[in-house]
Write an enzyme that holds these catalytic residues in place. Sequence first.
Site, mmCIF file in Angstrom:
data_model
loop_
_atom_site.group_PDB
_atom_site.id
_atom_site.type_symbol
_atom_site.label_atom_id
_atom_site.label_comp_id
_atom_site.label_asym_id
_atom_site.label_seq_id
_atom_site.Cartn_x
_atom_site.Cartn_y
_atom_site.Cartn_z
ATOM 1 N N GLU A 6 0.821 -1.217 0.000
ATOM 2 C CA GLU A 6 0.000 0.000 0.000
ATOM 3 C C GLU A 6 0.852 1.262 0.000
ATOM 4 O O GLU A 6 1.864 1.351 0.692
ATOM 5 C CB GLU A 6 -0.881 -0.001 1.246
ATOM 6 C CG GLU A 6 -2.318 0.327 0.959
ATOM 7 C CD GLU A 6 -2.966 -0.708 0.071
ATOM 8 O OE1 GLU A 6 -3.252 -0.389 -1.107
ATOM 9 O OE2 GLU A 6 -3.191 -1.831 0.524
ATOM 10 N N SER B 66 -13.964 6.748 2.416
ATOM 11 C CA SER B 66 -12.736 7.509 2.190
ATOM 12 C C SER B 66 -12.696 7.914 0.731
ATOM 13 O O SER B 66 -12.530 7.073 -0.140
ATOM 14 C CB SER B 66 -11.517 6.649 2.523
ATOM 15 O OG SER B 66 -10.327 7.322 2.193
ATOM 16 N N TYR C 49 -4.059 11.496 0.398
ATOM 17 C CA TYR C 49 -3.407 10.758 -0.694
ATOM 18 C C TYR C 49 -2.331 11.582 -1.393
ATOM 19 O O TYR C 49 -1.176 11.165 -1.503
ATOM 20 C CB TYR C 49 -4.466 10.284 -1.696
ATOM 21 C CG TYR C 49 -3.942 9.270 -2.675
ATOM 22 C CD1 TYR C 49 -4.039 7.908 -2.399
ATOM 23 C CD2 TYR C 49 -3.343 9.657 -3.867
ATOM 24 C CE1 TYR C 49 -3.551 6.964 -3.287
ATOM 25 C CE2 TYR C 49 -2.855 8.719 -4.758
ATOM 26 C CZ TYR C 49 -2.965 7.375 -4.468
ATOM 27 O OH TYR C 49 -2.472 6.443 -5.351
ATOM 28 N N ASP D 237 -4.115 0.221 -9.189
ATOM 29 C CA ASP D 237 -5.534 -0.090 -9.318
ATOM 30 C C ASP D 237 -5.895 -0.430 -10.763
ATOM 31 O O ASP D 237 -6.628 -1.387 -11.031
ATOM 32 C CB ASP D 237 -6.385 1.092 -8.856
ATOM 33 C CG ASP D 237 -6.103 1.482 -7.423
ATOM 34 O OD1 ASP D 237 -5.481 0.678 -6.695
ATOM 35 O OD2 ASP D 237 -6.488 2.599 -7.021
ATOM 36 N N ASP E 41 3.150 2.265 -4.890
ATOM 37 C CA ASP E 41 3.198 2.202 -6.351
ATOM 38 C C ASP E 41 3.609 3.537 -6.948
ATOM 39 O O ASP E 41 4.322 3.587 -7.953
ATOM 40 C CB ASP E 41 1.866 1.733 -6.935
ATOM 41 C CG ASP E 41 0.686 2.608 -6.557
ATOM 42 O OD1 ASP E 41 0.700 3.199 -5.465
ATOM 43 O OD2 ASP E 41 -0.264 2.696 -7.363
ATOM 44 N N SER F 179 -13.259 1.607 -6.808
ATOM 45 C CA SER F 179 -14.388 1.909 -7.682
ATOM 46 C C SER F 179 -14.017 2.966 -8.711
ATOM 47 O O SER F 179 -14.498 2.928 -9.852
ATOM 48 C CB SER F 179 -15.588 2.375 -6.856
ATOM 49 O OG SER F 179 -15.265 3.534 -6.102
ATOM 50 N N LYS G 152 -10.854 9.687 -2.189
ATOM 51 C CA LYS G 152 -9.510 10.162 -2.541
ATOM 52 C C LYS G 152 -9.525 11.578 -3.094
ATOM 53 O O LYS G 152 -8.570 12.328 -2.905
ATOM 54 C CB LYS G 152 -8.857 9.214 -3.548
ATOM 55 C CG LYS G 152 -8.412 7.899 -2.954
ATOM 56 C CD LYS G 152 -7.385 7.199 -3.811
ATOM 57 C CE LYS G 152 -7.904 6.741 -5.119
ATOM 58 N NZ LYS G 152 -6.932 5.919 -5.869
#
Length: 539
Positions: free
Chosen positions: A66, A280, A290, A237, A69, A188, A282
């Site tokens: 986490e 949450s 973030y 993602d 990336d 999502s 982003k």
Amino acid sequence: MAAQASIPIFTNLNELYQNLGTSLNHASVSPHSERWNNLTEEYVKRFGRKPTYIARAPGRVNLIGEHIDYALFGAFPAAIEQDILIACGPRDTSSVPGGVVADNLLAKYARQEFAPSIVPKDLGVPDEHVHVEGWHLDIDTKKLRWESYVKAGYYGVLNRYFTSKGALPVPVDLLFTGTVPAGSGLSSSAAMVVASTLAFLAVNGKLDDSSALTKGELVEMAMQNEKRVGVNSGGLDQAASVICTTSSALYVTFFPHLFAQLIPLPPGAVFVCANTLVVSDKVVHARTRYNLRVVETLVAARVLARRLGVKLQEEAGGKRERVTLRVVLGRWVGETEETELGAEQLKAALEKMVEKMELLKPDNADGEEGVTLETMIEWSGLSKEEFTETYLSWVDVEATYFQLYKRAKHVFQEAALVLKFREVCLHAASAPDVDGREELGALMNASHASCRDLCDCSCPELNELTQLALDAGAYGSRLTGAAWGGCTVSLVAEDKVDEFIKKVQQGYAPFRELEGDSLKEVIFATKPSSGACVYKFED
């Protein structure tokens, strides 16, 4: 290589459902899937004709890795069965060129109509709007709107395929439905952008020939597209949503280029996702969460490079290099294009680098307060103007103290955990007598501790759910996704899933009164699902 594969296009629903995997509860191996048929029938009702395509993109669960990336280290995600579906087709050609009608089966998302406009490249537009390659669509990055993700997906298609004079996109009707809960940490937003990108590609005939995008090219396009809504995504993602298969998780890295390796998981391993019900977002919280983590890791990389004696470069025009922690690590150990670090070498280098993190500790005794902006600029060796141009001019962040030490330590520790996770999976796959689940669980627990204590991206509800999962018999449990809410992921024995879910439900107050589908929406077991695809209706 997984990233070089083509994007699946199906004309037979049986084949498509088989490709999605047998664990799906919304698509049995039958041409009469209620969910897909309902979407098609609703499209006919709303637009007066059958759709030409249905584009699908799944959400993802990140098993480990986490907030690393965007520092160009690898992560270990898997696609899940929850997905976004978009029924789409061209509208009458007498309509506005490239015009879009975007409708949604969920009534809370109002129908949207918009069209791209061609703006002269030398004509300025307000900062809150996106303006790339002459095409313009209004995307307000300060507000969360569902159609912003649709527009973001459209931008990539416009800029790649419609830059020449006279080439115009067709008008399109879109109808959306989705089962990936927003703000849950199951991506999502990436699923929306990937599915939207695919829908515009399909309707404009860009998937039908030998020059069509590979999965890796779609990932790179979707990465850039999602940045248009104000989130500086690292690509994890999108890679999971596009490249994954039903049989494997995905080890994916972005240095020196996109590399994706399908990795089998140990037999009997099932992952259970549990939603804290803390949303949450982003985009809404990007400046304090973030995006702030992105800036903190980038500045930490520059400061660390200077203190390790790693050479930094000036880019064309005198711009300062915005170096990443992965690049600093490589230069520190003498990595070159000819001597790129393998997995074992990288793991050893990461473990050595963790020992150097004291170089980033603030002068205060425990380092809890971090450093001020003024101190951070001083440590960077740049003038205030140079620092602002390099690190703050392209992103909106807010903090009193910046945590360079904690963020860098998390990145290096987490990157090492990912490589160990990959190693355990490969060992279990090659040795039938090796289980591996307890080792994987311990790595997940260590990852959650780092996310909680160093990256500071957990929250009380995530901490409570991970502990409840361990008490209920999970091998390991951790937060997943951008966090500050959203979901946990727990490694559970396949024959213990029902018992596990009941125990977590009883322990977590927001779940206790839920039953049936309402409960399944917030806590569910999953095995890896397949990545994005397109269904093409036959004439």
